[in-house]
Design an enzyme around this catalytic site. Sequence first.
Site, PDB file in Angstrom:
ATOM      1  N   HIS A   2      32.666  19.718  10.724  1.00 20.05           N
ATOM      2  CA  HIS A   2      33.477  20.949  10.779  1.00 20.05           C
ATOM      3  C   HIS A   2      34.178  21.087   9.429  1.00 20.05           C
ATOM      4  O   HIS A   2      35.036  20.277   9.106  1.00 20.05           O
ATOM      5  CB  HIS A   2      34.502  20.877  11.915  1.00 20.05           C
ATOM      6  CG  HIS A   2      33.868  20.807  13.271  1.00 20.05           C
ATOM      7  ND1 HIS A   2      33.587  21.931  14.024  1.00 20.05           N
ATOM      8  CD2 HIS A   2      33.421  19.760  14.000  1.00 20.05           C
ATOM      9  CE1 HIS A   2      33.009  21.570  15.161  1.00 20.05           C
ATOM     10  NE2 HIS A   2      32.895  20.257  15.165  1.00 20.05           N
ATOM     11  N   ARG A  36      35.792  23.935   8.520  1.00 15.41           N
ATOM     12  CA  ARG A  36      36.999  24.752   8.794  1.00 15.41           C
ATOM     13  C   ARG A  36      37.149  26.016   7.956  1.00 15.41           C
ATOM     14  O   ARG A  36      38.026  26.821   8.248  1.00 15.41           O
ATOM     15  CB  ARG A  36      38.284  23.915   8.640  1.00 15.41           C
ATOM     16  CG  ARG A  36      38.341  22.679   9.496  1.00 15.41           C
ATOM     17  CD  ARG A  36      38.345  23.013  10.982  1.00 15.41           C
ATOM     18  NE  ARG A  36      38.669  21.854  11.794  1.00 15.41           N
ATOM     19  CZ  ARG A  36      38.193  21.658  13.019  1.00 15.41           C
ATOM     20  NH1 ARG A  36      37.375  22.524  13.576  1.00 15.41           N
ATOM     21  NH2 ARG A  36      38.534  20.600  13.702  1.00 15.41           N
ATOM     22  N   HIS A  82      26.460  21.590  22.980  1.00 11.54           N
ATOM     23  CA  HIS A  82      27.712  20.891  23.313  1.00 11.54           C
ATOM     24  C   HIS A  82      27.747  20.860  24.840  1.00 11.54           C
ATOM     25  O   HIS A  82      28.010  21.877  25.481  1.00 11.54           O
ATOM     26  CB  HIS A  82      28.886  21.682  22.734  1.00 11.54           C
ATOM     27  CG  HIS A  82      30.240  21.258  23.203  1.00 11.54           C
ATOM     28  ND1 HIS A  82      31.214  20.781  22.341  1.00 11.54           N
ATOM     29  CD2 HIS A  82      30.814  21.242  24.438  1.00 11.54           C
ATOM     30  CE1 HIS A  82      32.316  20.494  23.041  1.00 11.54           C
ATOM     31  NE2 HIS A  82      32.098  20.775  24.302  1.00 11.54           N
ATOM     32  N   HIS A 117      26.954  15.003  20.053  1.00 15.33           N
ATOM     33  CA  HIS A 117      27.931  13.973  20.474  1.00 15.33           C
ATOM     34  C   HIS A 117      27.752  13.426  21.900  1.00 15.33           C
ATOM     35  O   HIS A 117      28.626  13.590  22.752  1.00 15.33           O
ATOM     36  CB  HIS A 117      29.365  14.460  20.256  1.00 15.33           C
ATOM     37  CG  HIS A 117      29.695  15.868  20.688  1.00 15.33           C
ATOM     38  ND1 HIS A 117      29.415  16.359  21.930  1.00 15.33           N
ATOM     39  CD2 HIS A 117      30.295  16.871  20.017  1.00 15.33           C
ATOM     40  CE1 HIS A 117      29.832  17.602  22.006  1.00 15.33           C
ATOM     41  NE2 HIS A 117      30.364  17.946  20.861  1.00 15.33           N
ATOM     42  N   ASN A 141      36.877  15.489  21.922  1.00 19.27           N
ATOM     43  CA  ASN A 141      36.015  16.050  22.956  1.00 19.27           C
ATOM     44  C   ASN A 141      34.558  15.935  22.536  1.00 19.27           C
ATOM     45  O   ASN A 141      34.191  16.473  21.496  1.00 19.27           O
ATOM     46  CB  ASN A 141      36.370  17.524  23.173  1.00 19.27           C
ATOM     47  CG  ASN A 141      35.628  18.117  24.351  1.00 19.27           C
ATOM     48  OD1 ASN A 141      35.186  17.386  25.233  1.00 19.27           O
ATOM     49  ND2 ASN A 141      35.491  19.432  24.368  1.00 19.27           N
ATOM     50  N   ASP A 189      30.745  14.385  13.682  1.00 15.01           N
ATOM     51  CA  ASP A 189      31.643  15.347  14.336  1.00 15.01           C
ATOM     52  C   ASP A 189      33.004  15.346  13.623  1.00 15.01           C
ATOM     53  O   ASP A 189      34.056  15.396  14.271  1.00 15.01           O
ATOM     54  CB  ASP A 189      31.802  15.082  15.849  1.00 15.01           C
ATOM     55  CG  ASP A 189      32.356  16.312  16.576  1.00 15.01           C
ATOM     56  OD1 ASP A 189      32.591  17.349  15.922  1.00 15.01           O
ATOM     57  OD2 ASP A 189      32.563  16.226  17.798  1.00 15.01           O
ATOM     58  N   HIS A 196      42.133  17.957  11.533  1.00 16.18           N
ATOM     59  CA  HIS A 196      43.318  18.692  11.995  1.00 16.18           C
ATOM     60  C   HIS A 196      44.490  18.204  11.159  1.00 16.18           C
ATOM     61  O   HIS A 196      44.543  17.021  10.801  1.00 16.18           O
ATOM     62  CB  HIS A 196      43.598  18.420  13.474  1.00 16.18           C
ATOM     63  CG  HIS A 196      42.567  19.005  14.398  1.00 16.18           C
ATOM     64  ND1 HIS A 196      42.418  20.359  14.589  1.00 16.18           N
ATOM     65  CD2 HIS A 196      41.624  18.415  15.163  1.00 16.18           C
ATOM     66  CE1 HIS A 196      41.425  20.578  15.447  1.00 16.18           C
ATOM     67  NE2 HIS A 196      40.912  19.415  15.805  1.00 16.18           N
TER      68      HIS A 196
END
Length: 441
Positions: free
Chosen positions: A76, A78, A193, A246, A292, A319, A323
């Site tokens: 990711h 972002r 996912h 994942h 997750n 993954d 954050h």
Amino acid sequence: MLLIKNGRVIDPANKIDDILDIFIDKGKIIRLATSIDPKMVTGDRGIDNQGIKSGLRIIDLGGKIIAPGFIDMHTHLREPGYESKETIVTGCKAAAAGGFTAVACMPNTNPVNDNKVVTNYIINRALQEGGVRVYPIGAITRGLKGESLTDIGELKIAGVVAVSDDGEPVMNAEIMRRALEYVKYFDLPVISHCEDKNLSQNGDMHEGYVSTRLGLTGIPAAAEDVMVARDILLAEMTSSRLHIAHVSTAGSVDLIRKAKAKGISITAEVTPHHFSLTDEEVASFDTRTKVNPPLRPQEHLEALCEGLKDGTIDAIATDHAPHSTGDKDVDYPSAPNGIVGLETAVALTLSKLVHTNMLTIDQAITKLSTNPARILGLTGGSIQEGGDADLTILDLQREITVNPETFQSKAGNTPFEGMKLRGGAIMTIVRGVVVWEAEQG
Ligand code: DOR
Ligand code: ZN
């Protein structure tokens, strides 16, 4: 120009495991041979007083490993939209520092990568300043809402290498069926996912003994298993290409193993946090363990390792989900899901799987490079004359202590802080350019 001498070249795609020299020029591997004399390498620049072409950097690896460049098929980045967490530039720097020469980035940005404008933006930003290769993944449904399909043909022409609603499941089986049918025209995989939202109920962690003890809401393993089972049935029905993101449960591994035995076109990945940590980590209430799918108990972890070993699981993917500290500095149920992974994945793979003899180094390289390239249809993933000079150099004995303060990523949300690991990347080469090298010592 670069001449790498005495590297242990391991390329599972071409079945090479040999001490070799590699001569690189203009982004390509020009020669791969037992011994290349620096005086003999071709080039149009001047010759210095030792008779060596100027502008030629010679690196003697003394037997350290040269692998085809590692490809993280699940990152990711972002950007656009969440640049306070990560940007394409910082994400690419983190990838290079972690030994990755390429990343495939998920579409849950803002705006979502569900149209060619966003895809073009990501590709252009990465070409301007990225350093490593960036392959965008387009959304399956508009706005990741699970309601209507994106224009997958338009996304393919713009350059996506797969489609996924990652972060969200496609709850409607009919829409998943249509997506699997639609991608066949464009030879793209659907990356799923797998999470049944009615079962997971926005839970905080794996449902079991630890969640009961801690009083946190549980996500049962079945929330993943039922969607893996559904998607396998849909992949069989449509004869399309399905990749499971994942994988975190023993049940999923079992279903994927049986599907492969039946000849269904399915591939799967596992993350380093899922093969390294159990749900006991959550007992600290450290929100950096919130992810997750959630961390699972030991028996699931063992099944993931077995799946990696016997080939049920094709790839190791990070993954990488950055954050900011502020986002994670809240009570456990309020915290966003995600763990950064680009700068720890290779060291975790070597420490937890290779040094424990769960995987051979050849298998680890297959799961970090050969298979991601094959699944996404990329040019990399091998070392050969005429091929792109994308390489990852490894030192199996390098000792590191995970310290997020040294990360190139904007984010430091790792539950591995302070962990001592053995083995890691020491140099990352993209298009013949050294984009990162470890400090000596
Ligand atoms: O932990 C996760 N973080 N899982 C996901 O599926 C999404 C991701 C994110 O985007 O933060
Ligand atoms: Zn993800």
